[in-house]
Design an enzyme around this catalytic site. Structure first.
Site, PDB file in Angstrom:
ATOM      1  N   ASP A  11      29.819 -34.361  16.579  1.00  0.00           N
ATOM      2  CA  ASP A  11      28.978 -35.275  15.806  1.00  0.00           C
ATOM      3  C   ASP A  11      27.722 -34.471  15.453  1.00  0.00           C
ATOM      4  O   ASP A  11      26.990 -34.025  16.354  1.00  0.00           O
ATOM      5  CB  ASP A  11      28.646 -36.470  16.709  1.00  0.00           C
ATOM      6  N   ILE A  12      27.481 -34.295  14.187  1.00  0.00           N
ATOM      7  CA  ILE A  12      26.397 -33.399  13.749  1.00  0.00           C
ATOM      8  C   ILE A  12      25.021 -33.875  14.225  1.00  0.00           C
ATOM      9  O   ILE A  12      24.107 -33.058  14.392  1.00  0.00           O
ATOM     10  CB  ILE A  12      26.450 -33.230  12.203  1.00  0.00           C
ATOM     11  N   ASN A  25      23.913 -39.349  -0.969  1.00  0.00           N
ATOM     12  CA  ASN A  25      24.209 -39.744  -2.357  1.00  0.00           C
ATOM     13  C   ASN A  25      22.934 -39.556  -3.179  1.00  0.00           C
ATOM     14  O   ASN A  25      21.877 -39.266  -2.615  1.00  0.00           O
ATOM     15  CB  ASN A  25      24.744 -41.181  -2.421  1.00  0.00           C
ATOM     16  N   VAL A  34      28.537 -39.872   7.561  1.00  0.00           N
ATOM     17  CA  VAL A  34      27.594 -39.004   8.263  1.00  0.00           C
ATOM     18  C   VAL A  34      26.144 -39.352   7.884  1.00  0.00           C
ATOM     19  O   VAL A  34      25.234 -39.255   8.714  1.00  0.00           O
ATOM     20  CB  VAL A  34      27.948 -37.511   8.025  1.00  0.00           C
ATOM     21  N   ASP A  35      25.950 -39.818   6.674  1.00  0.00           N
ATOM     22  CA  ASP A  35      24.625 -40.238   6.202  1.00  0.00           C
ATOM     23  C   ASP A  35      24.098 -41.382   7.085  1.00  0.00           C
ATOM     24  O   ASP A  35      22.956 -41.330   7.579  1.00  0.00           O
ATOM     25  CB  ASP A  35      24.773 -40.693   4.730  1.00  0.00           C
ATOM     26  N   SER A 118      31.544 -34.311   0.952  1.00  0.00           N
ATOM     27  CA  SER A 118      32.472 -34.941  -0.018  1.00  0.00           C
ATOM     28  C   SER A 118      33.864 -35.248   0.540  1.00  0.00           C
ATOM     29  O   SER A 118      34.704 -35.764  -0.193  1.00  0.00           O
ATOM     30  CB  SER A 118      32.634 -34.102  -1.303  1.00  0.00           C
ATOM     31  N   GLY A 120      34.783 -37.380   2.868  1.00  0.00           N
ATOM     32  CA  GLY A 120      34.997 -38.729   3.384  1.00  0.00           C
ATOM     33  C   GLY A 120      35.144 -39.705   2.229  1.00  0.00           C
ATOM     34  O   GLY A 120      36.110 -39.652   1.465  1.00  0.00           O
ATOM     35  N   VAL A 121      34.145 -40.552   2.091  1.00  0.00           N
ATOM     36  CA  VAL A 121      34.144 -41.579   1.038  1.00  0.00           C
ATOM     37  C   VAL A 121      34.326 -40.975  -0.361  1.00  0.00           C
ATOM     38  O   VAL A 121      34.886 -41.619  -1.251  1.00  0.00           O
ATOM     39  CB  VAL A 121      32.796 -42.345   1.096  1.00  0.00           C
ATOM     40  N   TYR A 122      33.879 -39.749  -0.562  1.00  0.00           N
ATOM     41  CA  TYR A 122      33.972 -39.127  -1.888  1.00  0.00           C
ATOM     42  C   TYR A 122      35.340 -38.481  -2.151  1.00  0.00           C
ATOM     43  O   TYR A 122      35.578 -37.975  -3.262  1.00  0.00           O
ATOM     44  CB  TYR A 122      32.833 -38.117  -2.089  1.00  0.00           C
TER      45      TYR A 122
HETATM   46  N1  AR6 Z   1      29.105 -35.830  12.230  1.00  0.00           N
HETATM   47  C1  AR6 Z   1      29.818 -34.937  11.482  1.00  0.00           C
HETATM   48  N2  AR6 Z   1      30.653 -35.305  10.489  1.00  0.00           N
HETATM   49  C2  AR6 Z   1      30.774 -36.646  10.251  1.00  0.00           C
HETATM   50  C3  AR6 Z   1      30.069 -37.637  10.969  1.00  0.00           C
HETATM   51  C4  AR6 Z   1      29.200 -37.176  12.009  1.00  0.00           C
HETATM   52  N3  AR6 Z   1      28.478 -38.022  12.743  1.00  0.00           N
HETATM   53  N4  AR6 Z   1      30.420 -38.859  10.482  1.00  0.00           N
HETATM   54  C5  AR6 Z   1      31.315 -38.647   9.503  1.00  0.00           C
HETATM   55  N5  AR6 Z   1      31.543 -37.314   9.358  1.00  0.00           N
HETATM   56  P1  AR6 Z   1      31.189 -38.945   4.332  1.00  0.00           P
HETATM   57  P2  AR6 Z   1      30.989 -37.959   1.538  1.00  0.00           P
HETATM   58  C6  AR6 Z   1      32.428 -36.594   8.427  1.00  0.00           C
HETATM   59  O1  AR6 Z   1      31.973 -40.144   3.903  1.00  0.00           O
HETATM   60  O2  AR6 Z   1      32.471 -37.936   1.404  1.00  0.00           O
HETATM   61  C7  AR6 Z   1      27.912 -41.997   2.384  1.00  0.00           C
HETATM   62  O3  AR6 Z   1      27.943 -43.390   2.326  1.00  0.00           O
HETATM   63  C8  AR6 Z   1      33.553 -37.380   7.788  1.00  0.00           C
HETATM   64  O4  AR6 Z   1      34.643 -37.528   8.709  1.00  0.00           O
HETATM   65  O5  AR6 Z   1      30.111 -39.147   5.328  1.00  0.00           O
HETATM   66  O6  AR6 Z   1      30.212 -36.775   1.062  1.00  0.00           O
HETATM   67  C9  AR6 Z   1      26.790 -41.403   1.560  1.00  0.00           C
HETATM   68  O7  AR6 Z   1      25.655 -42.237   1.525  1.00  0.00           O
HETATM   69  C10 AR6 Z   1      33.893 -36.483   6.617  1.00  0.00           C
HETATM   70  O8  AR6 Z   1      34.739 -35.407   7.049  1.00  0.00           O
HETATM   71  O9  AR6 Z   1      30.481 -38.213   3.056  1.00  0.00           O
HETATM   72  C11 AR6 Z   1      27.398 -41.235   0.210  1.00  0.00           C
HETATM   73  O10 AR6 Z   1      27.306 -42.424  -0.551  1.00  0.00           O
HETATM   74  C12 AR6 Z   1      32.537 -35.892   6.219  1.00  0.00           C
HETATM   75  O11 AR6 Z   1      31.672 -36.163   7.322  1.00  0.00           O
HETATM   76  C13 AR6 Z   1      28.843 -40.939   0.514  1.00  0.00           C
HETATM   77  O12 AR6 Z   1      29.097 -41.505   1.797  1.00  0.00           O
HETATM   78  C14 AR6 Z   1      31.926 -36.492   4.976  1.00  0.00           C
HETATM   79  O13 AR6 Z   1      32.214 -37.871   4.885  1.00  0.00           O
HETATM   80  C15 AR6 Z   1      29.101 -39.459   0.594  1.00  0.00           C
HETATM   81  O14 AR6 Z   1      30.472 -39.249   0.792  1.00  0.00           O
END
Ligand code: AR6
Length: 169
Positions: A11-12, A25, A34-35, A118, A120-122
């Site tokens: 977990d970062i 975003n 992660v945000d 990018s 995850g949700v992206y």
């Molecule tokens: N530590 C490390 N990595 C993590 C953590 C954590 N605590 N939590 C999730 N990840 P995402 P995106 C990983 O969706 O795709 C947000 O709502 C996760 O498993 O966080 O760039 C923003 O506000 C995945 O591999 O980011 C934007 O609106 C990676 O982090 C949007 O999501 C990225 O997933 C950005 O989407």
């Protein structure tokens, strides 16, 4: 593999490095993934500072303090939403890594940790995103020799395995 790169299943928000990168975003006002985790761990001071930043363009990166995080700085990078690959997504993702590494260089930092921006949700395809990150990190390390450690914080096994494959000689 460059000995300065470290793969971690982590977990970062728990990492004690000079800067952690956020997958933010354009609004920079928080979100899920992660945000959300970074904002929860940093406390309300982070959102207060983010409100004054005026957002951030896709492919760019802006620094704030880390507040209650073990990391001193948070670099908010805005990755592209995956739309099939024909809208410059590869270049925009590469730009996030490049700008974060060069910002670390400008700020004379030694250690930085990245999530899989990018992925995850992206919905960026994970092997493709990891290959882009890997290449930009090699280049960023040679441009910024003061960097001692780049941690790839892998929250998902698929991300960890993609980097493991890239790390193989
Ligand atoms: N530590 C490390 N990595 C993590 C953590 C954590 N605590 N939590 C999730 N990840 P995402 P995106 C990983 O969706 O795709 C947000 O709502 C996760 O498993 O966080 O760039 C923003 O506000 C995945 O591999 O980011 C934007 O609106 C990676 O982090 C949007 O999501 C990225 O997933 C950005 O989407």
């Amino acid at each position: 593999m460059d000995p300065r790169i470290e793969l971690l299943k982590a977990d970062i928000t728990t990492l004690k490095v000079n800067a952690i990168v956020n997958a933010a975003n354009q609004g920079l006002l928080g979100g899920g993934g992660v945000d959300g985790a970074i904002h929860r761990a940093a406390g309300p001071g982070l959102l207060e500072e983010c409100r004054k930043m005026g957002g951030c363009a896709t492919g760019d990166c802006k620094a704030t303090k880390g507040y209650l995080l073990p990391a001193r700085w948070v670099f908010h990078a805005v990755g592209p939403v995956w739309e099939g690959g024909g809208r410059g997504e590869d270049g925009l993702l590469a730009s996030c890594y490049r700008k974060a590494l060069d910002l670390a260089g400008q700020m004379s930092l030694q250690t930085i940790a990245f999530p899989a921006i990018s992925c995850g949700v992206y919905h960026f395809p994970i092997p493709r995103a990891c290959a882009i990150a890997w290449k930009e990190i090699q280049k960023g390390l040679s441009r910024n020799p003061q960097l001692e450690k780049v941690i790839l914080a892998c929250f998902e096994d698929e991300v960890y395995e993609a980097y493991r494959r890239l790390a193989r000689p």
